[in-house]
Every structure is written in C-alpha cells, then in structure tokens.
Design an enzyme around this catalytic site. Structure first.
Site, short mmCIF file in Angstrom:
data_model
loop_
_atom_site.label_atom_id
_atom_site.label_comp_id
_atom_site.label_asym_id
_atom_site.label_seq_id
_atom_site.Cartn_x
_atom_site.Cartn_y
_atom_site.Cartn_z
CB CYS A 128 58.17 136.28 31.39
SG CYS A 128 57.39 137.46 30.25
CB SER A 476 55.21 143.53 22.32
OG SER A 476 55.01 141.99 22.10
#
Length: 560
Positions: A128, A476
């Site tokens: 991630c 994001s």
C-alpha cells in the site's frame, strides 16, 4: 596476486561474533539460527504484511521467497514486520488521519529494528502506498545496502463486461446517492471490484510510487510491474533476495542511488504516467531524508517538460496489469530515454544504469497503453503546482486528462471532510461551486486525510466536470476532476484558506499556475486578524505528537 574478500559482516559481527556475544547468540539460537547462520551476513527482511488490506495481504508468501533467495546467495535472512494503514478502507472516516502518520511510523520502525540488530543489508517488501515512500525514507536514513520490492498490483475486477477497480466503487457511491445506480448494482460492483491480493489497480498512489522507485533505481527494474498474484511474482521475489546479497557484495548504498538526478527521473515517470499527487508529498520527504535539495516548484518544471503518455486510470482507460503486458515500467523509462528526458547514467540496484535498463525494455506489438512520443495524450505531464493568495507556498493539481484549465466559482466552505461529504450526498453542491475543505492539513487533521470519498461522490453525481475542489488535505491517486490539494500554509496555522467564507469567488487558473480568491491582501489580513486557531483534535498519543512535529505539506509533511 591475492585479492581480499570484502567483509560482508561489517555490522552483524559486532552483535554476534566473539566470546562476549555468547548471550546474543544464545537468544538467536532460540529462533532457529545455527553456527552456519552466524557465519553469514544478517539480512533484515522488513515486511509490511498486514491482514487488513489486499495491498499487503500476500507479502508473507513473497517474504518466504525473498528469504529463499537470500539463503541461496549465502545470507541469513531475519524477517520483521511493520505496521500499515489502508487508505481505501479508512477513507472518509477518522481512521484516514492515521494514513500519512503511518508513513513516519513505518520508516521509524524499520530504522529502529535495523539499527537495533546490526543488519548488514536490508530488503523491504512494500504494498500500500505509504509503505513504499516509508521504505525509501528508511533506507535513506540507514544508508545500508538495500533493495525495495513492491508486492504488485491487484488484478482488475469485471463488472458488466468492463474492467473495474476500487475507483469505480467510490464513484458508484455518488451515483447511488443520486439515484443513478440501484442497490443491487452497487452490491454487485462491491463484490467483484477487488478480486484478490494486490494494491489498487490504476495509476493510483501505490502504482505511482512503484513506478517511481524503479526509475529512482532503488527497486530492481521489472519487479514492480508484475501483478501481485501473477505466477511469476514468486520468482521476482526470489531474485530480489539474491539481488540484495549482490548489492551487499558491491557495497552499493542508497546514497549512491538516491541522487538529485535519480529523483528527477522518478518525478518524470510520475508526470508521464498521470500519477498521483501524493508523489509530490512523498518525494519531498524522500529528498529531505536523503539530503537532496528539492523544491515543490521542481515538480512543475519537470512535469511541464514531460509529455503525458500513459492512458491509465483514473484519468485514462487502462489498469496496471495492462501496462505490465505492454512492456512495464521499463517501457516508460525507455520513452523518457528516447525523449532525452532521462538522466541515463544514474546507478540502480541491479548494477546497471537506468539508461541501460531503459534501453533493454521490450514493447509488446500493438500495445495501446503507452503512447508513442509522436502522439502523447498531452504535451505536458500530469502534475501542476499552483500558487496565489490562497496558496503562497503552493498546492498540487493533477491534470491527467481533459480537465478544465480555468474555473471560477463561489466557495462552499467546510471545516472537515465529513461535512463536505454530507453536503454532496444531500445534493447541496451546485454546478460551478468550489468546494473548500480545510483544517485537514498535516497539523490540522492531523494527518492530512485523502478526499476520495468526496471527489468520487461528486463524479458519481455527475458534477465532476462542473465543480472544483480545493483543500489543505490530500487526494487519493484515484481522484479525478479539477482538484487542488496540499494547500500551504494550511488553515490550522493561519494560512489564507482559513480566511475564506461561503460565497467568496475562487479562481483556479492552470495555465497561469494560480489559485486565488477575489479578495485583496488587506481583506485576507483583516479576516485573519480575528481568526483563532481551533482546538487540536487530539491532545495525547501519536496523533498529538505528530501534529506538534510535522512540517508543511510544501516540505513533504515530514516530522523532525
């Protein structure tokens, strides 16, 4: 003539060699180490495995293969774990504030374990998006021979015959709220969007950073493009384990790799692939840890000179798997090499220069994911830095598709993300509005939340082409539309964004690189004179500590 073999146990010998180190060896024997293991270099295997997200879920398996490679090449692997926080799962909640904070904690924990146990070299498995920059930050601090291995992208799901990613699920929430999607379809999409392990499938932050660290040279070329669950990934991990032993043999340290030119190469790949705005934040932090001079304006300069070539989500049509099949990250660097935009002589962990790696790339016949230089998606890259009376230190915009170049509209001001999201769901945002979300910066949040829930909901409601959003928080990598983030100084320290009121006219002008309110300097100063800093959201624990230590987003939001 005799040659002296290099001492590969420069660090571990201090911990485990000699009669006085018998207690240390006794404890290590309890973990299964033997006399033969003590004769070999100790290689730290930093694993960011965690069970809470698909991005890092498979790293246990890959770590086992990495350790096999280390043993085959004559080393003794010692695995340890770090924490990780899932952006996608925590998005839109208070938990998202932990995400950026985790970057510092991960880097700190790798540094502490490596220093505490005198490893001779280090290999870090990342997945991630915060685990990747944290890994680079840690090796820059330690300056031990090191390799970073990205766990790879998730494969796309298929919904109604089309490839989908988590981006489509977030946008579906907005469509559902607007009555454009049924309960049944939302549930069906939710069930297929993430079919297995691996990081988010578009050129979102994880794949952006994976691309960049191969161009940087700290990850072996060709390793990151291979999807997480591809059968070839195990071999990639085994080879990475062998490679770290070779890097140790050559005493190749991160300080010889993470140079100014290498960072510029990394930034160019972000620009060429329409990568995440988080790349700005992370490379400012990496540069600071490496002692390399880098300024936020450097991103705009490099992006302006770099064509946008990759037709990748969120702005484009394809996913990370498609780039892998087209020729991978190496093909991106080859395009930059051909355009004379790559510093070709920078060294990489493989022992070859980035120019040599780029020249060896193989392009799949007929691929359409990465455009030729003669037919770019746009002549300039995806990253733009704006400044103005709302962002004196700058802010970041991603222009990766056909976004508007100018937007002028009234401010709709919210002091936290949840309030903005509620307004979007209630359909109180109108075409032409500029949504302002403040007090979400590094100190104000603290932790600088990403705003994908809000931005995706706007797109899902059909407002993506008519509304702009500005924030001192982050976006994001899956965000699309006209969105300006990382506004600095942030509201919590009295930045001009704190002076905005509902109805103030805000202008985003991409060509002029400006973000302004139609307010005079005197008006802004007058409003700020009556401004009072809000009470901190946390007064104890890691979040309070972070808020006290963290720098401006324009400096990478690092703690020092």
């Amino acid at each position: 003539m005799t040659t002296t073999k290099p001492n590969l146990k420069r660090h571990s010998s201090i911990m485990i060699d000699g009669p006085d180190r018998a207690p240390a060896r006794a404890m290590l024997r309890a973990t299964g180490l033997t006399d033969d293991d003590f004769k070999r270099p100790l290689i730290g295997v930093a694993n960011t495995w965690i069970e809470v997200m698909p991005c890092n879920f498979h790293l246990r398996r890959l770590a086992a293969k990495v350790k096999e490679g280390i043993r085959a090449a004559g080393g003794t692997p010692i695995e340890f774990n770090t924490i990780a926080v899932s952006d996608g799962i925590s998005m839109g909640t208070e938990g998202m504030k932990a995400s950026l904070v985790s970057r510092e904690v991960i880097a700190d924990s790798i540094e502490l374990v490596a220093r505490g146990h005198s490893f001779d070299a280090l290999i870090i498995l990342a997945g991630c998006d915060k685990t990747i920059p944290a890994a680079v930050m840690a090796v820059a601090r330690l300056d031990l021979p090191a390799v970073i291995l990205y766990g790879g992208s998730i494969l796309p799901g298929v919904f109604k015959g089309k490839d989908v990613t988590i981006q489509e699920v977030f946008e579906a929430v907005g469509a559902h709220a607007a009555g454009k999607m049924s309960d049944a379809d939302l549930l069906a999409l939710e069930k297929v969007a993430c079919p297995g392990a691996g990081a988010c499938g578009g050129q979102f932050t994880a794949n952006t950073m994976a691309t960049a660290i191969e161009a940087l040279g700290i990850a072996p070329m060709g390793s990151g493009s291979v999807p997480a669950m591809d059968p070839h990934k195990d071999r990639v991990a085994f080879d990475a384990g062998k490679l770290v032993m070779d890097v140790l043999q050559r005493d190749l340290k991160p300080s010889a790799i993470i140079t100014r030119n290498a960072i510029e190469n990394a930034i160019a790949t972000i620009a060429a692939t329409g990568g995440s705005t988080n790349g700005v934040l992370h490379f400012l932090a990496i540069a600071k840890e490496a002692g390399v001079a880098l300024d936020i304006d450097d991103f705009d300069r490099i992006s302006t000179a770099t064509p946008l070539l990759a037709d990748l989500k969120p702005g484009g049509a394809y996913v990370a798997k498609d780039l892998y099949l087209a020729g991978g990250i190496a093909l991106v660097t080859q395009r930059l090499l051909d355009a004379k935009l790559l510093h070709r002589d920078e060294m990489t962990v493989t022992g070859r220069t980035i120019g040599e790696e780029a020249a060896a790339a193989k392009e799949a016949p007929g691929q359409v994911v990465l455009r030729p230089l003669t037919d770019p998606i746009k002549p300039t890259g995806g990253l733009v830095i704006l400044k103005g009376n709302l962002a004196p230190e700058g802010c970041v915009v991603k222009v990766a598709g056909h976004e508007r170049m100018v937007h002028r509209g009234p401010a709709r001001v919210f002091n936290r993300e949840e309030d903005a999201f509620a307004a979007v769901r209630a359909r109180r945002i109108q075409p032409g509005d500029v949504v302002v979300i403040r007090y979400e910066g590094p100190k104000g949040g603290p932790g600088m939340r990403e705003m994908l829930g809000v931005t995706a909901a706007l797109v899902g409601e059909g407002l993506g082409d008519s509304v702009a959003l500005i924030t001192d928080g982050r976006f994001s990598g899956a965000t699309r539309g006209l969105m300006a983030g990382h506004i600095a100084p942030e509201a919590a320290v009295g930045g001009p964004i704190a002076a905005l009121q509902d109805g103030d006219i805000v202008i985003l002008d991409i060509a002029k690189r400006r973000l302004d309110a139609e307010l005079s300097d005197d008006q802004i100063k007058a409003r700020l004179r009556s401004w009072k800093a809000p009470k901190p959201n946390y007064t104890t624990g890691v979040m309070a500590k972070y808020a006290k230590l963290v720098s401006s987003a324009s400096q990478g939001a690092v703690t020092s």
